[in-house]
Design an enzyme around this catalytic site. Structure first.
Site, PDB file in Angstrom:
ATOM      1  CB  SER A  48       6.449  -1.314   3.694  1.00  0.00           C
ATOM      2  OG  SER A  48       7.319  -0.548   2.902  1.00  0.00           O
ATOM      3  CE1 TYR A  72       4.006   3.036   4.499  1.00  0.00           C
ATOM      4  CE2 TYR A  72       6.109   2.524   3.479  1.00  0.00           C
ATOM      5  CZ  TYR A  72       4.760   2.256   3.653  1.00  0.00           C
ATOM      6  OH  TYR A  72       4.179   1.210   2.990  1.00  0.00           O
ATOM      7  CE  LYS A  76       2.623  -0.307   5.674  1.00  0.00           C
ATOM      8  NZ  LYS A  76       1.538  -1.213   5.334  1.00  0.00           N
TER       9      LYS A  76
END
Length: 91
Positions: A48, A72, A76
């Site tokens: 991402s 998040y 990742k």
């Protein structure tokens, strides 16, 4: 293996960070172990742009520093780092 790595809601990751680290980071390590046990060596990982946080230069390239600003993006990035370490350990 094509690995999309679970949850993808930045806002939710701020409220429930443990879910994101479990579902992205920990699950990626489990997947790597399973791949090793099964003799599978090819992986496509869907990361991402959240791993870059708030970059100061554009376009974002492979040389852009990764500085995630939320759980998040951090999860990742940890998954990416786990994959890289796993590959290096098997060379």
């Amino acid at each position: 293996v094509v690995h999309f790595s679970g949850n993808a809601y930045v806002g939710e990751s701020m409220v429930r960070p443990e879910d994101y680290f479990q579902n992205i980071t920990v699950s990626t390590v489990a997947l790597l172990r399973a791949m090793g046990s099964a003799g599978v060596s090819k992986l496509i990982f869907s990361s991402s742009c959240a791993t870059f946080g708030s970059p100061t230069q554009f376009p974002i390239t492979e040389q852009t520093p990764q500085r995630p600003t939320n759980p998040y993006g951090a999860a990742k990035l940890q998954a990416e780092q786990a994959i890289i370490a796993y590959v290096k350990a098997r060379k």
